[in-house]
Scaffold this motif. Structure first.
Motif, PDB file in Angstrom:
ATOM      1  N   GLY A   1      17.930   8.487  -2.250  1.00 50.45           N
ATOM      2  CA  GLY A   1      18.595   9.795  -1.987  1.00 50.45           C
ATOM      3  C   GLY A   1      18.960   9.951  -0.583  1.00 50.45           C
ATOM      4  O   GLY A   1      18.606   9.010   0.517  1.00 50.45           O
ATOM      5  N   ASP A   2      19.703  10.969  -0.040  1.00 52.07           N
ATOM      6  CA  ASP A   2      19.943  11.151   1.274  1.00 52.07           C
ATOM      7  C   ASP A   2      18.726  11.318   2.270  1.00 52.07           C
ATOM      8  O   ASP A   2      18.331  10.617   3.294  1.00 52.07           O
ATOM      9  CB  ASP A   2      20.909  12.378   1.413  1.00 52.07           C
ATOM     10  N   ASN A   3      17.758  12.092   1.518  1.00 53.09           N
ATOM     11  CA  ASN A   3      16.535  12.200   2.380  1.00 53.09           C
ATOM     12  C   ASN A   3      15.325  12.359   1.162  1.00 53.09           C
ATOM     13  O   ASN A   3      15.047  13.565   0.695  1.00 53.09           O
ATOM     14  CB  ASN A   3      16.721  13.797   3.020  1.00 53.09           C
ATOM     15  N   PRO A   4      14.796  11.256   0.646  1.00 54.70           N
ATOM     16  CA  PRO A   4      13.825  11.107  -0.263  1.00 54.70           C
ATOM     17  C   PRO A   4      12.717  11.684   0.106  1.00 54.70           C
ATOM     18  O   PRO A   4      12.231  11.909   1.391  1.00 54.70           O
ATOM     19  CB  PRO A   4      13.584   9.904  -0.460  1.00 54.70           C
ATOM     20  N   ASP A   5      11.996  12.476  -0.874  1.00 53.71           N
ATOM     21  CA  ASP A   5      10.678  13.425  -0.553  1.00 53.71           C
ATOM     22  C   ASP A   5       9.705  12.885   0.131  1.00 53.71           C
ATOM     23  O   ASP A   5       9.175  13.124   0.955  1.00 53.71           O
ATOM     24  CB  ASP A   5      10.487  14.343  -1.873  1.00 53.71           C
ATOM     25  N   ASN A   6       9.151  11.590  -0.683  1.00 54.19           N
ATOM     26  CA  ASN A   6       7.913  10.738  -0.253  1.00 54.19           C
ATOM     27  C   ASN A   6       8.037   9.503  -0.563  1.00 54.19           C
ATOM     28  O   ASN A   6       7.366   8.993  -1.376  1.00 54.19           O
ATOM     29  CB  ASN A   6       6.747  11.612  -1.017  1.00 54.19           C
ATOM     30  N   PRO A   7       8.922   8.845   0.349  1.00 49.70           N
ATOM     31  CA  PRO A   7       8.965   7.159   0.212  1.00 49.70           C
ATOM     32  C   PRO A   7       7.802   6.702   0.596  1.00 49.70           C
ATOM     33  O   PRO A   7       7.799   6.424   1.822  1.00 49.70           O
ATOM     34  CB  PRO A   7      10.361   6.891   0.767  1.00 49.70           C
TER      35      PRO A   7
ATOM     36  N   VAL B   1       0.923  -1.055  -0.038  1.00 47.89           N
ATOM     37  CA  VAL B   1      -0.033   0.202   0.066  1.00 47.89           C
ATOM     38  C   VAL B   1       0.980   1.118  -0.071  1.00 47.89           C
ATOM     39  O   VAL B   1       2.189   1.358   0.306  1.00 47.89           O
ATOM     40  CB  VAL B   1      -0.906   0.066   0.978  1.00 47.89           C
ATOM     41  N   THR B   2       0.270   2.388  -0.218  1.00 45.72           N
ATOM     42  CA  THR B   2       1.017   3.415   0.127  1.00 45.72           C
ATOM     43  C   THR B   2       0.487   4.123   1.470  1.00 45.72           C
ATOM     44  O   THR B   2      -0.596   3.819   1.889  1.00 45.72           O
ATOM     45  CB  THR B   2       0.517   4.606  -1.017  1.00 45.72           C
ATOM     46  N   ASN B   3       1.446   4.924   2.108  1.00 40.34           N
ATOM     47  CA  ASN B   3       0.774   5.160   3.378  1.00 40.34           C
ATOM     48  C   ASN B   3      -0.136   6.641   3.469  1.00 40.34           C
ATOM     49  O   ASN B   3      -0.215   7.207   4.362  1.00 40.34           O
ATOM     50  CB  ASN B   3       2.234   5.290   4.436  1.00 40.34           C
ATOM     51  N   ASP B   4      -0.289   6.963   2.187  1.00 41.42           N
ATOM     52  CA  ASP B   4      -1.033   8.376   1.961  1.00 41.42           C
ATOM     53  C   ASP B   4      -1.837   7.942   0.797  1.00 41.42           C
ATOM     54  O   ASP B   4      -2.061   7.038   0.278  1.00 41.42           O
ATOM     55  CB  ASP B   4      -0.031   9.451   1.954  1.00 41.42           C
ATOM     56  N   SER B   5      -2.645   9.028   0.388  1.00 41.95           N
ATOM     57  CA  SER B   5      -3.625   9.086  -0.672  1.00 41.95           C
ATOM     58  C   SER B   5      -2.947   9.260  -1.904  1.00 41.95           C
ATOM     59  O   SER B   5      -3.524   9.265  -3.069  1.00 41.95           O
ATOM     60  CB  SER B   5      -4.696   9.982  -0.279  1.00 41.95           C
ATOM     61  N   GLN B   6      -1.683   9.479  -1.833  1.00 43.99           N
ATOM     62  CA  GLN B   6      -0.783  10.002  -3.129  1.00 43.99           C
ATOM     63  C   GLN B   6      -0.712   8.697  -4.178  1.00 43.99           C
ATOM     64  O   GLN B   6      -0.377   7.508  -3.293  1.00 43.99           O
ATOM     65  CB  GLN B   6       0.245  10.957  -2.532  1.00 43.99           C
ATOM     66  N   GLU B   7      -0.161   9.141  -5.100  1.00 44.70           N
ATOM     67  CA  GLU B   7       0.437   7.829  -6.059  1.00 44.70           C
ATOM     68  C   GLU B   7       1.938   7.403  -5.446  1.00 44.70           C
ATOM     69  O   GLU B   7       2.488   8.169  -4.818  1.00 44.70           O
ATOM     70  CB  GLU B   7       0.755   8.291  -7.567  1.00 44.70           C
ATOM     71  N   LEU B   8       2.354   6.346  -5.747  1.00 50.36           N
ATOM     72  CA  LEU B   8       3.552   5.821  -5.452  1.00 50.36           C
ATOM     73  C   LEU B   8       4.576   6.805  -5.917  1.00 50.36           C
ATOM     74  O   LEU B   8       4.860   7.447  -6.931  1.00 50.36           O
ATOM     75  CB  LEU B   8       4.023   4.525  -6.089  1.00 50.36           C
ATOM     76  N   GLY B   9       5.370   7.217  -4.852  1.00 49.34           N
ATOM     77  CA  GLY B   9       6.600   8.205  -5.320  1.00 49.34           C
ATOM     78  C   GLY B   9       8.063   7.521  -5.274  1.00 49.34           C
ATOM     79  O   GLY B   9       8.087   6.316  -4.479  1.00 49.34           O
ATOM     80  N   GLU B  10       8.919   8.391  -5.621  1.00 47.41           N
ATOM     81  CA  GLU B  10      10.294   7.954  -5.336  1.00 47.41           C
ATOM     82  C   GLU B  10      10.840   6.847  -6.112  1.00 47.41           C
ATOM     83  O   GLU B  10      12.161   6.258  -5.839  1.00 47.41           O
ATOM     84  CB  GLU B  10      10.915   7.800  -3.983  1.00 47.41           C
TER      85      GLU B  10
ATOM     86  N   ALA C   1       4.686   4.699 -11.099  1.00 46.29           N
ATOM     87  CA  ALA C   1       4.778   3.232 -10.392  1.00 46.29           C
ATOM     88  C   ALA C   1       3.347   2.921  -9.906  1.00 46.29           C
ATOM     89  O   ALA C   1       2.654   3.986  -9.437  1.00 46.29           O
ATOM     90  CB  ALA C   1       5.836   3.615  -9.263  1.00 46.29           C
ATOM     91  N   GLU C   2       3.248   1.826  -9.855  1.00 42.62           N
ATOM     92  CA  GLU C   2       1.737   1.315  -9.655  1.00 42.62           C
ATOM     93  C   GLU C   2       1.650  -0.094  -9.103  1.00 42.62           C
ATOM     94  O   GLU C   2       2.416  -0.759  -9.343  1.00 42.62           O
ATOM     95  CB  GLU C   2       0.879   1.267 -10.822  1.00 42.62           C
ATOM     96  N   ILE C   3       0.874  -0.158  -7.880  1.00 39.75           N
ATOM     97  CA  ILE C   3       0.825  -1.387  -7.040  1.00 39.75           C
ATOM     98  C   ILE C   3      -0.196  -2.337  -7.866  1.00 39.75           C
ATOM     99  O   ILE C   3      -1.274  -1.913  -8.019  1.00 39.75           O
ATOM    100  CB  ILE C   3       0.517  -1.240  -5.632  1.00 39.75           C
ATOM    101  N   ARG C   4       0.337  -3.418  -8.282  1.00 42.60           N
ATOM    102  CA  ARG C   4      -0.553  -4.649  -8.771  1.00 42.60           C
ATOM    103  C   ARG C   4      -0.561  -5.709  -7.923  1.00 42.60           C
ATOM    104  O   ARG C   4       0.480  -6.480  -8.016  1.00 42.60           O
ATOM    105  CB  ARG C   4      -0.395  -4.770 -10.290  1.00 42.60           C
ATOM    106  N   GLY C   5      -1.413  -6.143  -7.087  1.00 41.13           N
ATOM    107  CA  GLY C   5      -1.208  -7.280  -6.103  1.00 41.13           C
ATOM    108  C   GLY C   5      -0.171  -6.807  -5.185  1.00 41.13           C
ATOM    109  O   GLY C   5      -0.336  -5.862  -4.650  1.00 41.13           O
ATOM    110  N   ASN C   6       0.784  -7.877  -5.142  1.00 38.20           N
ATOM    111  CA  ASN C   6       1.911  -7.755  -4.274  1.00 38.20           C
ATOM    112  C   ASN C   6       3.133  -7.234  -5.017  1.00 38.20           C
ATOM    113  O   ASN C   6       4.391  -7.693  -4.902  1.00 38.20           O
ATOM    114  CB  ASN C   6       2.350  -8.727  -3.397  1.00 38.20           C
ATOM    115  N   LYS C   7       2.904  -6.553  -6.154  1.00 37.42           N
ATOM    116  CA  LYS C   7       3.989  -6.239  -7.064  1.00 37.42           C
ATOM    117  C   LYS C   7       3.974  -4.905  -7.621  1.00 37.42           C
ATOM    118  O   LYS C   7       3.066  -4.223  -7.277  1.00 37.42           O
ATOM    119  CB  LYS C   7       4.134  -7.039  -8.367  1.00 37.42           C
ATOM    120  N   VAL C   8       5.143  -4.218  -7.784  1.00 37.62           N
ATOM    121  CA  VAL C   8       4.852  -2.863  -8.243  1.00 37.62           C
ATOM    122  C   VAL C   8       5.725  -2.751  -9.876  1.00 37.62           C
ATOM    123  O   VAL C   8       6.578  -3.395 -10.310  1.00 37.62           O
ATOM    124  CB  VAL C   8       5.880  -1.902  -7.604  1.00 37.62           C
TER     125      VAL C   8
END
Length: 645
Positions: free
Chosen positions: A623-629, A574-583, A598-605
């Motif tokens: 990244g050192d500090n990725p924006d939205n993992p 899952v994503t931990n927010d309502s946004q699309e997969l990032g990073e 990037a898109e989640i399909r079942g247990n794959k990305v």
């Protein structure tokens, strides 16, 4: 004749002293200690040569005789959890140890993020400190010591403390929250042996035996055993420290009135903002001393009262004065600045606040996104905004002959911390190891991929347990966010940590969401400790639980898409927010990365980009500090950063 008489007296006194030698115990075997349940219990110490020793504990009594060099040890049978019990050790003297528990003992080691005490985070965890009541969770902090010649036989000082309000503050915050979660689940006593030192590399914690496949490090160890060589390095460092670069020529401390005094009248001082670095505000490449000064209006409700000043973090050192009074100082950049102001310092109306800031390397000043205010009871005054500043001293750049020379610090040398802080108690049985370290090795991330597995094998050898559970924390996000796909030392370092999972009976906690961009010591220690506890419940206690976030497993290429499979998907990705997969970033053979869909399909990305026709490479959270993992499993655990080639 007189010489002969003196010699005879010397011999008699020596023999007498030896004959009445007292039984001694290592520092860690003390009142209130916790011993490992369901494992051999080894008790050891020192006495006279040939002295008869007995150890009585929990209905068992074991006898032994001290060796010719005065060493002795006994091994008690395995015992279940429980207590408190009393242990009696008898030789020519008798020692009674009280309040001993049988439970699970965890060795907690690493650098500053394992060191960080609850006391340092007492604002975030104020209620925890006030209300804690876990007398069966106990903590032994190994004093910071170094030894280059070889393993020591004992540490110097330390005591077992319980997780109760009057003793909790020195506990490692990570270790405490780990123990609390385990204890609440199992109700078994937990002992925490904390061997950690800030700013130290993994090499310092590894024994000489652990470096058999590292010939260059073995050569360094050999040289470090030569006291003449070590003295020469120490002399070089001493000369550099006392050289012209660090002479005290601070203008703020010269003259009839010092710059911190209340009656001093500043002339030609410039404006600067707090928080912020002076290099970002019109001051170029300055290493030296900068004085900050401002009149702060204090309301009547705060006047005369005890107060607290929060000055965020300051790079590197600082000293705070209020109305000419020295309030407090900090000598290095990492601690959070919290200074207590005694009664009758603050006055109603204008108060002169002065901060002397010393910076040695890089940007100097006040770290953004930290708290800056003074408060008393319920009243608060903000300290952010424009202050006046003036440079008191400029440090000369290092001389050419010192650039690139080896800087010697004993605690950073191979084996130095293992020899002094771990070797003395490897006879103890322990449940497992918690390891939070790596910042000091992040400059050479590739080497860590070999150093960490070697270190794990080494400590398992030293504690005589080939399957000893080993749980380690992957470094969290830190430093500035880069909004373009880029190279990252910290990402490469996390990859080296990830590779160590091929070592059996290990677990890695992912903390890519727990860091702070402006603080290498993030405040959130609770989630780090609790994630380590989840791993322990699986690894050491055999519970059937999801204990890790998603870990890259394998991939396949299908046209312009790369399909990625994961381990530890738990209840699903899952994503931990309502946004699309990032990073996610993707590249072809040229390795020119672009941000990907990037898109989640079942247990794959599924990862792709219309710009990349023949994809070959993918990176996630690189990244050192990725924006939205934001890739997680349904159990709320984040996916580890990774790359595929």
């Amino acid at each position: 004749m007189k010489t002969l008489q003196a010699f005879i007296i010397f011999i008699v006194l020596t023999v007498s002293a030896t004959s009445v030698a007292q039984v001694e115990l290592p520092e860690i075997i003390r009142d209130s200690m916790i011993l490992q349940r369901n494992a051999k219990i080894k008790i050891w110490g020192w006495a006279s040569s040939g002295e008869n020793i007995s150890v009585s504990f929990h209905g068992k009594k074991i006898k032994t005789v001290a060796s010719t060099d005065g060493e002795w040890n006994v091994e008690l049978p395995k015992m279940k959890e429980g207590g408190p019990y009393t242990m009696i050790i008898k030789g020519k003297n008798e020692i009674t140890l009280n309040n001993i528990l049988l439970g699970d003992v965890w060795l907690c080691a690493g650098q500053s993020n394992m060191v960080h005490q609850l006391n340092i985070h007492d604002v975030t965890y104020a209620d925890e400190i006030k209300n804690v009541n876990y007398p069966q969770i106990r903590h032994f902090k190994i004093p910071t010591l170094t030894e280059l010649a070889g393993p020591n036989r004992d540490v110097k000082g330390g005591s077992w403390q319980s997780a109760v309000p009057q003793e909790i503050r020195p506990f490692s915050a990570v270790a405490y929250f780990f123990a609390k979660k385990i204890y609440n689940k199992n109700k078994v006593p937990i002992g925490l042996i904390n061997a950690s030192v800030g700013g130290t590399p993994i090499e310092a914690w590894t024994s000489e035996e652990g470096f058999q496949n590292f010939p260059e490090i073995l050569e360094t160890i050999r040289k470090n055993k030569d006291t003449t060589y070590i003295n020469s390095l120490t002399a070089i460092d001493s000369n550099q420290e006392t050289g012209a670069r660090f002479k005290i020529t601070d203008k703020g401390l010269i003259g009839p009135l010092k710059w911190y005094e209340k009656d001093f009248e500043p002339q030609n001082w410039r404006s600067i903002n707090i928080p912020g670095y002076w290099e970002d505000q019109g001051v170029r490449d300055l290493n030296g001393v900068v004085w900050y000064r401002k009149e702060i209006e204090i309301p009547v409700n705060m006047a005369g009262k005890e107060a607290m000043v929060f000055l965020g973090r300051i790079v590197d050192a600082d000293k705070l004065y209020i109305n000419g009074i020295d309030i407090g100082n900090t000598s290095y950049q990492y601690p959070q600045r919290r200074y207590s102001v005694p009664k009758n310092i603050l006055k109603q109306g204008k108060n002169i606040f002065v901060v002397k800031v010393t910076n040695y390397f890089g940007k100097g000043g006040f770290v953004p996104d930290k708290p800056y205010y003074v408060f008393a009871e319920k009243d608060t005054v903000d300290l952010k905004g424009y202050w006046k500043y003036k440079v008191g001293e400029v440090f000369a750049p290092p001389s050419p002959e010192t650039v690139g020379s080896r800087s010697f610090n004993p605690q950073n040398e191979p084996t130095a911390l293992y020899n002094a802080m771990v070797a003395p108690f490897t006879e103890l049985s322990i449940k497992g190891i918690l390891w939070y370290q790596g910042e000091s090795n992040s400059g050479n991330p590739g080497a860590y991929a070999n150093l960490l597995p070697a270190f794990i094998r080494d400590w398992r050898t030293q504690f005589n347990n080939a399957d000893l559970p080993f749980i380690y924390a992957q470094l969290p996000n830190y430093m500035e966010v880069n909004y373009l796909p880029s190279r990252s030392n910290w990402a490469e370092f996390r990859e080296s940590q990830l590779k160590a999972l091929t070592t059996p009976n290990t677990a890695m906690t992912v903390n890519i969401d727990l860091g702070e961009w402006n603080d290498i010591h993030p405040d959130n220690k609770k989630d780090v400790g609790e994630r380590m506890a989840l791993a322990a419940l699986k690894l050491a206690y055999g519970e059937d639980i999801v204990y890790s976030g998603p870990i890259y497993k394998e991939h396949e290429i299908d046209g312009n898409k790369i399909i990625i499979s994961f381990m530890h998907v738990g209840g699903g990705l899952v994503t931990n927010d309502s946004q699309e997969l990032g990073e996610f970033a993707i590249a072809g053979e040229d390795k020119n990365f672009v941000w990907a869909n990037a898109e989640i399909r079942g247990n794959k990305v599924i990862v792709w980009s219309d710009e990349i026709v023949n994809p070959q490479y993918v990176r996630y959270a690189w990244g050192d500090n990725p924006d939205n993992p934001n890739l997680y499993n349904r159990e709320g655990l984040p996916a580890s950063p990774f790359r595929i080639e």
